[in-house]
Design an enzyme around this catalytic site. Structure first.
Site, PDB file in Angstrom:
ATOM      1  N   GLY A  15      56.905   9.445 -14.612  1.00  0.00           N
ATOM      2  CA  GLY A  15      57.787  10.069 -15.592  1.00  0.00           C
ATOM      3  C   GLY A  15      57.277  11.360 -16.199  1.00  0.00           C
ATOM      4  O   GLY A  15      57.816  11.828 -17.206  1.00  0.00           O
ATOM      5  N   SER A  16      56.256  11.971 -15.609  1.00  0.00           N
ATOM      6  CA  SER A  16      55.748  13.215 -16.198  1.00  0.00           C
ATOM      7  C   SER A  16      56.793  14.328 -16.117  1.00  0.00           C
ATOM      8  O   SER A  16      56.950  15.117 -17.052  1.00  0.00           O
ATOM      9  CB  SER A  16      54.438  13.642 -15.532  1.00  0.00           C
ATOM     10  N   ASN A  17      57.544  14.388 -15.020  1.00  0.00           N
ATOM     11  CA  ASN A  17      58.622  15.380 -14.934  1.00  0.00           C
ATOM     12  C   ASN A  17      59.711  15.085 -15.961  1.00  0.00           C
ATOM     13  O   ASN A  17      60.234  15.999 -16.595  1.00  0.00           O
ATOM     14  CB  ASN A  17      59.245  15.367 -13.531  1.00  0.00           C
ATOM     15  N   LEU A  89      63.549   6.363  -6.823  1.00  0.00           N
ATOM     16  CA  LEU A  89      63.294   5.871  -5.478  1.00  0.00           C
ATOM     17  C   LEU A  89      64.450   5.108  -4.837  1.00  0.00           C
ATOM     18  O   LEU A  89      64.377   4.738  -3.679  1.00  0.00           O
ATOM     19  CB  LEU A  89      62.030   5.004  -5.473  1.00  0.00           C
ATOM     20  N   ASN A 106      68.400  17.128  -7.559  1.00  0.00           N
ATOM     21  CA  ASN A 106      67.122  16.499  -7.246  1.00  0.00           C
ATOM     22  C   ASN A 106      66.079  17.586  -7.042  1.00  0.00           C
ATOM     23  O   ASN A 106      66.406  18.709  -6.670  1.00  0.00           O
ATOM     24  CB  ASN A 106      67.268  15.674  -5.956  1.00  0.00           C
ATOM     25  N   HIS A 108      62.700  18.208  -4.762  1.00  0.00           N
ATOM     26  CA  HIS A 108      61.954  17.692  -3.608  1.00  0.00           C
ATOM     27  C   HIS A 108      60.625  18.440  -3.527  1.00  0.00           C
ATOM     28  O   HIS A 108      60.603  19.663  -3.649  1.00  0.00           O
ATOM     29  CB  HIS A 108      62.770  17.912  -2.327  1.00  0.00           C
ATOM     30  N   ASP A 149      68.304  14.726   1.080  1.00  0.00           N
ATOM     31  CA  ASP A 149      67.709  16.066   1.114  1.00  0.00           C
ATOM     32  C   ASP A 149      68.525  17.092   1.881  1.00  0.00           C
ATOM     33  O   ASP A 149      67.990  18.098   2.340  1.00  0.00           O
ATOM     34  CB  ASP A 149      66.278  16.006   1.709  1.00  0.00           C
ATOM     35  N   GLU A 178      56.776  22.183 -10.343  1.00  0.00           N
ATOM     36  CA  GLU A 178      57.850  21.344 -10.888  1.00  0.00           C
ATOM     37  C   GLU A 178      57.960  21.542 -12.396  1.00  0.00           C
ATOM     38  O   GLU A 178      59.056  21.749 -12.933  1.00  0.00           O
ATOM     39  CB  GLU A 178      57.577  19.869 -10.566  1.00  0.00           C
TER      40      GLU A 178
END
Length: 197
Positions: A15-17, A89, A106, A108, A149, A178
């Site tokens: 969860g850092s992002n 995920l 998203n 990637h 993707d 990111e």
């Protein structure tokens, strides 16, 4: 000021992002805010991070996520207008992709179309980049479609990774991209569009 862009962040891991995005929007004067965190695992660290930042959390199993009578009312109850994937995920069910058409994005951890597709997430991507002998990698922010993707690319950033890096070194470099770009691209993607109506 009317807050009209309400984001749900879907995250399954550390969860850092997600925390970086929450902090960005809570400290920036714009029309986006994080309304909800959705996790696929109660034990995921993102759940504790969100609670410590006073963001509501919903934990959905795969079956619950795939049940539109659970997922859609949940998102609607928080007034969610866009969905941000940050290390989530589980596959996003088609009904959600249709309901939030061009409103799910998203990030990637590689330069798509390279190193994308089913099973290519997190460490798997960095290991593949190293194994391929790449000298640069980066991030791709893209719209989510029913194919992994393959959605339209919104933004890419590249970074040199030098010779013979480890997957851990590549991961650290990619994380820095990111953190630097994802919140700003989310704001640019959704905020300006909302304001143009």
């Amino acid at each position: 000021m009317k807050q009209n862009v309400r984001l749900a962040i879907f995250a399954s891991g550390d969860g850092s992002n997600a925390e970086n995005i929450i902090r960005y929007f809570s400290s920036n004067d714009c029309d986006c805010e994080v309304a909800l965190i959705v996790s696929s695992r109660q034990s995921a660290k993102v759940v504790q991070r969100a609670r410590s930042l006073n963001i509501p959390v919903a934990v959905l199993s795969r079956d619950e996520l795939n049940n539109q009578e659970i997922t859609l009312p949940l998102l609607e109850s928080y007034g969610v207008t866009a969905i941000i994937l940050a290390g989530f995920l589980l596959p996003i069910p088609p009904f959600l992709i249709h309901r939030y058409d061009r409103r799910i994005i998203n990030i990637h951890p590689a330069l798509l179309p390279k190193f994308g597709g089913k099973g290519m997430y997190g460490r798997h991507v960095h290991e593949a980049v190293v194994a391929a002998g790449e000298h640069e990698t980066g991030i791709t922010i893209h719209y989510v479609t029913e194919n992994y993707d393959e959605g339209e690319i919104i933004f890419q950033a590249k970074i040199e990774i030098g010779d013979h890096p480890t997957p851990e070194q590549v991961a650290a470099l990619v994380h820095s991209l990111e953190y630097r770009h994802y919140p700003a691209i989310i704001e640019k993607t959704f905020s300006t569009r909302e304001n143009s109506h």
